[in-house]
Design an enzyme around this catalytic site. Structure first.
Site, mmCIF file in Angstrom:
data_model
loop_
_atom_site.group_PDB
_atom_site.id
_atom_site.type_symbol
_atom_site.label_atom_id
_atom_site.label_comp_id
_atom_site.label_asym_id
_atom_site.label_seq_id
_atom_site.Cartn_x
_atom_site.Cartn_y
_atom_site.Cartn_z
ATOM 1 N N GLY A 67 -21.748 -14.385 3.961
ATOM 2 C CA GLY A 67 -21.221 -14.777 5.260
ATOM 3 C C GLY A 67 -21.902 -16.038 5.767
ATOM 4 N N GLU A 138 -30.673 -9.707 1.168
ATOM 5 C CA GLU A 138 -30.895 -9.754 2.610
ATOM 6 C C GLU A 138 -32.311 -9.456 3.073
ATOM 7 O OE1 GLU A 138 -26.582 -9.323 1.830
ATOM 8 O OE2 GLU A 138 -28.369 -8.309 1.082
#
Length: 352
Positions: A67, A138
């Site tokens: 993203g 992440e």
């Protein structure tokens, strides 16, 4: 759509084609891209002349690197609803892909990370190549594996998903297949021909027809590093605390365990503890929807967490690769610090 659009939608024979078109940004997802993809999937599903959908990324470097982290960072700083809107629509798209009514063929060529995993690993026909580098990285930016990864990772063989989630390291095509994130390996040079033969299928083609066709063009993915080291992974990553994992790794000989321990030590302590708790919750969850609801609540908590902003700063904005995590050690992250990420977002994405 023209070549300047961030997503190019086209028809080729019986195939609906979706091409992510931000190659300079490694096809990272924006909210408009999510909306175009979702709309195209609805249109193709309703069109009886479309037998299957093929999703790919433009450029030679990657399918999709995730993203648009800068947008999420900016939205959180400003206190706007941009980040929440993006997550809600992206997660609904991930869920729609998992339930798509027609064969969903995704070409995971090159870098496939974060949101790119969400666009691919929930699909029915997942193709990797010798260039695939798949990761949920992440914990290195003060975040956690989302886009339904807390459903997917616990369903990898043994503790492979725990290794992937905590270390965030990229894996190969063979590893992606071993971890059940992909189905077939096809040489990158053969992808144009693969799209052509899929497009030449009749409108009545079934999911098994598509699988059979891909198998005829499949290549040997090679040896899976995760499979080779499965015994070490299963022993070391079975613990329910990050401290247990690190202690177990310290007792394992060899470079593989030492590398994992070193990487984990560099990650955000808060993100590590949050990720492991989410993965263990995902293991006992009944559905992808349940995990996505839980992830959305954690996303909203991330917007109030120091490490997310510091991680994005170090990795994307200043690019000094030297984040200053706070708390800086696992021992300083109390259980209550993680509890706040488990407050359900309202309204929930799905009724479960």
């Amino acid at each position: 759509m023209d070549s300047q659009d961030e997503v190019i939608i086209e028809r080729r024979g019986s195939a609906g084609i979706i091409r992510l078109n931000r190659p300079k940004a490694l096809n990272s997802l924006t909210l408009p891209m999510v909306r175009v993809i979702a709309s195209a999937l609805e249109d193709f599903a309703a069109d009886p002349s479309v037998a299957s959908v093929v999703v790919m990324g433009e450029g030679e470097r990657g399918f999709c690197a995730g993203g648009d982290i800068r947008l999420l960072h900016q939205s959180g700083k400003e206190g706007s609803d941009g980040a929440e809107t993006f997550w809600r629509e992206e997660f609904r798209l991930n869920h729609a892909i998992s339930r798509y009514s027609k064969p969903y063929v995704v070409l995971m060529d090159g870098i496939t990370m974060g949101g790119g995993v969400g666009l691919s690993a929930h699909g029915s026909h997942r193709v990797v190549t010798e260039r695939t580098r798949l990761a949920m990285p992440e914990t290195g930016i003060g975040y956690f594996p989302d886009v339904g990864a807390t459903w997917l990772l616990p369903r990898a063989p043994g503790e492979a998903g725990t290794w992937m989630g905590l270390t965030g390291l990229a894996v190969s095509a063979a590893d992606a297949i071993h971890a059940r994130f992909a189905d077939h390996c096809v040489a990158s040079t053969a992808l144009p021909a693969l799209v052509d033969v899929i497009a030449a299928l009749p409108a009545s083609a079934s999911a098994e027809d598509v699988h059979a066709l891909i198998r005829t063009m499949a290549a040997d993915a090679g040896e899976s590093r995760l499979a080779v080291n499965r015994d070490v992974i299963d022993r070391a990553f079975a613990g329910d605390t990050v401290e247990d994992v690190l202690q177990a790794l310290a007792g394992e000989p060899g470079e593989f365990a030492a590398e994992a321990a070193g990487v984990i030590a560099s990650r955000s302590p808060t993100s590590l503890k949050l990720t492991l708790r989410l993965l263990r919750a995902g293991r006992t969850s009944a559905s992808l929807a349940e995990c996505l609801n839980r992830e959305l609540g954690a996303c909203m908590g991330i917007l109030y967490n120091h490490d997310f902003y510091e991680g994005v700063r170090a990795a994307v904005i200043d690019k000094d690769r030297n984040p200053k995590w706070s708390p800086a050690s696992l021992s300083d992250v109390a259980p209550g610090d993680i509890d706040r990420f488990f407050i359900a977002a309202q309204p929930p994405l799905f009724a479960t």
